[in-house]
Design a protein around this motif. Structure first.
Motif, PDB file in Angstrom:
ATOM      1  N   GLU A   1       4.931  -5.768 -73.077  1.00 25.85           N
ATOM      2  CA  GLU A   1       4.969  -5.639 -71.631  1.00 25.85           C
ATOM      3  C   GLU A   1       5.417  -4.114 -71.350  1.00 25.85           C
ATOM      4  O   GLU A   1       4.715  -3.707 -70.194  1.00 25.85           O
ATOM      5  CB  GLU A   1       6.067  -6.538 -71.112  1.00 25.85           C
ATOM      6  CG  GLU A   1       5.693  -7.955 -71.050  1.00 25.85           C
ATOM      7  CD  GLU A   1       6.729  -9.017 -70.723  1.00 25.85           C
ATOM      8  OE1 GLU A   1       7.748  -8.556 -70.112  1.00 25.85           O
ATOM      9  OE2 GLU A   1       6.477 -10.264 -70.890  1.00 25.85           O
ATOM     10  N   GLN A   2       6.371  -3.692 -71.921  1.00 27.68           N
ATOM     11  CA  GLN A   2       6.732  -2.098 -71.683  1.00 27.68           C
ATOM     12  C   GLN A   2       5.520  -1.256 -71.911  1.00 27.68           C
ATOM     13  O   GLN A   2       5.319  -0.128 -71.308  1.00 27.68           O
ATOM     14  CB  GLN A   2       7.841  -1.856 -72.563  1.00 27.68           C
ATOM     15  CG  GLN A   2       8.671  -0.521 -72.459  1.00 27.68           C
ATOM     16  CD  GLN A   2       9.025  -0.339 -70.911  1.00 27.68           C
ATOM     17  OE1 GLN A   2       9.692  -0.939 -70.245  1.00 27.68           O
ATOM     18  NE2 GLN A   2       8.542   0.789 -70.281  1.00 27.68           N
ATOM     19  N   LEU A   3       4.868  -1.431 -73.123  1.00 36.52           N
ATOM     20  CA  LEU A   3       3.732  -0.565 -73.491  1.00 36.52           C
ATOM     21  C   LEU A   3       2.598  -0.364 -72.128  1.00 36.52           C
ATOM     22  O   LEU A   3       2.222   0.515 -71.859  1.00 36.52           O
ATOM     23  CB  LEU A   3       3.026  -0.952 -74.607  1.00 36.52           C
ATOM     24  CG  LEU A   3       4.128  -0.654 -75.914  1.00 36.52           C
ATOM     25  CD1 LEU A   3       3.211  -1.246 -77.182  1.00 36.52           C
ATOM     26  CD2 LEU A   3       4.145   0.825 -76.138  1.00 36.52           C
ATOM     27  N   GLN A   4       2.613  -1.864 -71.574  1.00 38.41           N
ATOM     28  CA  GLN A   4       1.686  -1.800 -70.512  1.00 38.41           C
ATOM     29  C   GLN A   4       2.278  -0.998 -69.244  1.00 38.41           C
ATOM     30  O   GLN A   4       1.413  -0.441 -68.469  1.00 38.41           O
ATOM     31  CB  GLN A   4       1.410  -3.409 -70.201  1.00 38.41           C
ATOM     32  CG  GLN A   4       0.668  -4.130 -71.238  1.00 38.41           C
ATOM     33  CD  GLN A   4       0.701  -5.693 -70.793  1.00 38.41           C
ATOM     34  OE1 GLN A   4       1.745  -6.012 -70.236  1.00 38.41           O
ATOM     35  NE2 GLN A   4      -0.139  -6.338 -71.459  1.00 38.41           N
TER      36      GLN A   4
ATOM     37  N   ALA B   1       0.466   2.296 -67.743  1.00 37.83           N
ATOM     38  CA  ALA B   1       0.031   2.369 -66.316  1.00 37.83           C
ATOM     39  C   ALA B   1       0.602   3.537 -65.620  1.00 37.83           C
ATOM     40  O   ALA B   1      -0.016   4.142 -64.796  1.00 37.83           O
ATOM     41  CB  ALA B   1       0.463   0.969 -65.694  1.00 37.83           C
ATOM     42  N   GLU B   2       1.865   3.763 -65.944  1.00 35.06           N
ATOM     43  CA  GLU B   2       2.676   5.120 -65.476  1.00 35.06           C
ATOM     44  C   GLU B   2       2.053   6.405 -65.899  1.00 35.06           C
ATOM     45  O   GLU B   2       1.970   7.192 -65.158  1.00 35.06           O
ATOM     46  CB  GLU B   2       4.128   5.209 -66.042  1.00 35.06           C
ATOM     47  CG  GLU B   2       4.985   6.156 -65.308  1.00 35.06           C
ATOM     48  CD  GLU B   2       6.363   6.136 -66.011  1.00 35.06           C
ATOM     49  OE1 GLU B   2       6.946   7.360 -65.973  1.00 35.06           O
ATOM     50  OE2 GLU B   2       6.851   5.361 -66.594  1.00 35.06           O
TER      51      GLU B   2
ATOM     52  N   GLN C   1      -1.231   6.845 -64.123  1.00 34.97           N
ATOM     53  CA  GLN C   1      -0.822   7.472 -62.738  1.00 34.97           C
ATOM     54  C   GLN C   1      -0.728   8.940 -62.568  1.00 34.97           C
ATOM     55  O   GLN C   1      -0.992   9.465 -61.914  1.00 34.97           O
ATOM     56  CB  GLN C   1       0.130   6.485 -62.317  1.00 34.97           C
ATOM     57  CG  GLN C   1       0.245   6.957 -60.713  1.00 34.97           C
ATOM     58  CD  GLN C   1      -0.768   6.446 -59.877  1.00 34.97           C
ATOM     59  OE1 GLN C   1      -1.800   5.766 -60.058  1.00 34.97           O
ATOM     60  NE2 GLN C   1      -1.071   7.262 -58.652  1.00 34.97           N
ATOM     61  N   ASN C   2       0.114   9.386 -63.836  1.00 38.85           N
ATOM     62  CA  ASN C   2       0.607  10.781 -63.748  1.00 38.85           C
ATOM     63  C   ASN C   2      -0.662  11.519 -64.026  1.00 38.85           C
ATOM     64  O   ASN C   2      -0.614  12.475 -63.226  1.00 38.85           O
ATOM     65  CB  ASN C   2       1.479  11.040 -65.121  1.00 38.85           C
ATOM     66  CG  ASN C   2       2.781  10.344 -64.788  1.00 38.85           C
ATOM     67  OD1 ASN C   2       3.487  10.195 -65.892  1.00 38.85           O
ATOM     68  ND2 ASN C   2       3.240  10.085 -63.629  1.00 38.85           N
ATOM     69  N   PHE C   3      -1.706  10.970 -64.619  1.00 42.41           N
ATOM     70  CA  PHE C   3      -2.674  12.034 -64.818  1.00 42.41           C
ATOM     71  C   PHE C   3      -3.820  11.965 -63.553  1.00 42.41           C
ATOM     72  O   PHE C   3      -4.279  12.762 -63.025  1.00 42.41           O
ATOM     73  CB  PHE C   3      -3.556  11.575 -65.929  1.00 42.41           C
ATOM     74  CG  PHE C   3      -3.188  12.116 -67.253  1.00 42.41           C
ATOM     75  CD1 PHE C   3      -3.014  13.436 -67.708  1.00 42.41           C
ATOM     76  CD2 PHE C   3      -2.531  11.274 -68.226  1.00 42.41           C
ATOM     77  CE1 PHE C   3      -2.613  13.993 -68.946  1.00 42.41           C
ATOM     78  CE2 PHE C   3      -2.011  11.821 -69.494  1.00 42.41           C
ATOM     79  CZ  PHE C   3      -1.953  13.317 -69.618  1.00 42.41           C
TER      80      PHE C   3
END
Length: 314
Positions: free
Chosen positions: A294-297, A301-302, A305-307
């Motif tokens: 779950e943390q890797l997902q 995603a974060e 979004q940064n890119f």
């Protein structure tokens, strides 16, 4: 660019005529180094002479201070590639031995600089070539005896901070990748090959390329980073973990594992490079593999979004 490996004393001429000679260790070839080399390149063009840069095969502190754990920003190959892009004609790599470390400033000038046929020597304000109190830039004119010109390049700073390899190594090991970029003038890169791991990431749905790198490279602090990973000359957005696999393994070994976005190829034993952009979080020990997944997902995603917001436009 021609790369020449030398041992002391220099016996054979490398060039048929004089050169502009830039001196330094140049680890990272950072903004300060680039300014120095640009200064030397401009002089070389004005004098219609080739530009020669002399460095060492290892940092002098490995010999002077017997510091066997010294870490580097660049491998010699990475340093050479940067030098070639800056228009260097000859990269001279002097073998730094105990015997070489014990020569006097006058011997360095007579048996290195003069043998390399320097018309002009360009070096940083803090360059030394022996005992710091004797073999420094202030005393170089006395050793030169009018045989070559000397250009001393002043300290370079960014926002009041000295641009130096020591400062960049510290920023890398602290995970301050934006600061690294500001001082280095480019993103930090680690190169190596893809090793055979335990495929734990693959089992979680996040396959990773496990980097096998040279032991002496500076390693970013433990955590997860927004990165780009180069495979077959193409850079892919990725997230990279530096850590000990605390949820899965108890082994006290650092792993660098890159999950490459939109990529699904077998690249074991192939060369890759990782370009570091941003530290996103520290290493966490989860109670279950499901929590880790779950943390890797969330991480993926974060970072995506940064890119999407232009992280790689800098």
């Amino acid at each position: 660019m021609e790369i020449v490996h030398l041992t002391y004393p220099v016996k054979n001429k490398i060039t048929t005529g004089q050169v502009v000679l830039a001196l330094g260790f140049f680890d990272g070839v950072h903004l300060g180094h680039r300014h120095l080399i640009a200064t030397a390149r401009k002089l070389a063009d004005e004098k219609h002479l080739p530009l020669m840069v002399m460095t060492f095969d290892r940092h002098p502190s490995e010999v002077y201070a017997k510091n066997k754990s010294f870490i580097y920003i660049d491998t010699l190959e990475e340093k050479a590639a940067k030098m070639a892009k800056l228009g260097v004609d000859y990269l001279v790599v002097m073998k730094f031995t105990t015997a070489f470390s014990q020569i006097s400033g006058q011997e360095f000038v007579d048996n290195v600089i003069i043998k390399l046929q320097a018309n002009t020597v360009v070096a940083g304000f803090d360059y030394t070539y022996g005992r710091k109190d004797l073999a420094n830039m202030d005393h170089l004119p006395a050793f030169a005896k009018g045989r070559f010109e000397i250009v001393k390049v002043a300290k370079q700073t960014v926002d009041g901070e000295k641009i130096g390899s020591t400062e960049i190594r510290r920023a890398i090991t602290e995970g301050k990748m934006e600061e690294v970029y500001d001082l280095l003038g480019s993103h930090y890169v680690m190169s190596g090959t893809v090793g055979h791991g335990k495929r734990n990431g693959h089992k979680l749905g996040f396959p990773t390329a496990n980097l096998v790198w040279t032991d002496k490279k500076a390693i970013p602090k433990v955590g997860v980073y927004a990165t780009k990973t180069k495979v077959n000359n193409h850079w892919y957005n990725s997230m990279t973990s530096v850590g000990y696999n605390v949820t899965i393994d108890q082994e006290r070994k650092i792993y660098i594992e890159s999950n490459i976005f939109d990529f699904n190829e077998d690249i074991y034993d192939q060369p890759i490079a990782i370009k570091w952009y941003k530290y996103t979080r520290g290493e966490i020990k989860f109670d279950s593999l499901e929590q880790l997944k779950e943390q890797l997902q969330k991480d993926q995603a974060e970072i995506k979004q940064n890119f999407a917001e232009g992280l790689d436009k800098k």
